[in-house]
Design an enzyme around this catalytic site. Structure first.
Site, PDB file in Angstrom:
ATOM      1  N   ALA A   8     120.748  14.001  59.054  1.00 17.79           N
ATOM      2  CA  ALA A   8     120.163  14.606  60.247  1.00 17.79           C
ATOM      3  C   ALA A   8     120.707  13.896  61.478  1.00 17.79           C
ATOM      4  O   ALA A   8     120.520  12.694  61.633  1.00 17.79           O
ATOM      5  CB  ALA A   8     118.641  14.513  60.215  1.00 17.79           C
ATOM      6  N   CYS A   9     121.406  14.637  62.328  1.00 20.38           N
ATOM      7  CA  CYS A   9     121.921  14.043  63.569  1.00 20.38           C
ATOM      8  C   CYS A   9     121.059  14.492  64.752  1.00 20.38           C
ATOM      9  O   CYS A   9     120.172  15.327  64.610  1.00 20.38           O
ATOM     10  CB  CYS A   9     123.393  14.415  63.780  1.00 20.38           C
ATOM     11  SG  CYS A   9     123.698  16.155  64.139  1.00 20.38           S
ATOM     12  N   THR A  10     121.345  13.958  65.923  1.00 19.09           N
ATOM     13  CA  THR A  10     120.509  14.241  67.088  1.00 19.09           C
ATOM     14  C   THR A  10     120.527  15.717  67.474  1.00 19.09           C
ATOM     15  O   THR A  10     119.504  16.267  67.848  1.00 19.09           O
ATOM     16  CB  THR A  10     120.933  13.396  68.307  1.00 19.09           C
ATOM     17  OG1 THR A  10     122.329  13.516  68.480  1.00 19.09           O
ATOM     18  CG2 THR A  10     120.568  11.956  68.124  1.00 19.09           C
TER      19      THR A  10
END
Length: 106
Positions: A8-10
């Site tokens: 999960a990235c920003t």
């Protein structure tokens, strides 16, 4: 070795899926079974099953944001890194996971 994880990235788009692909390929290359759940702008994909979580030797969290369902991994060995590490050094990350499991078995 069975490895599971969450990416999960920003922003929840590019790095999430790149991290998933790179980790799965690195694990396969090293002879391990791996399942990565993605959490991004379109929600949760490839959601890990309770059975996958139970059977996992290790959890890799390649995350830059708070994830939902983290409590599912309580009691498991966890490596948490920024998604960028999974993208840039997936082989080293899998090697590190292997070292942790091997030390646990000794």
């Amino acid at each position: 070795m069975k490895i599971i994880g969450v990416a999960a990235c920003t922003v929840g788009i590019a790095h999430t899926y790149i991290a998933q692909e790179k980790l799965e390929n690195a694990a396969k290359k090293a002879g391990h079974e791996m399942h990565i759940e993605t959490q991004g702008t379109i929600g949760i994909e490839n959601e890990l099953t309770p059975e996958q979580i139970k059977e996992a030797d290790l959890v890799i969290l390649a995350i830059d944001v708070k994830i939902s369902g983290r409590e599912r991994f309580e009691g498991k060995r966890i490596i948490q890194v920024p998604s960028e590490i999974a993208v840039k050094s997936p082989n080293k990350l899998i090697e590190k996971a292997q070292e942790i499991i091997e030390k646990q078995l000794v």
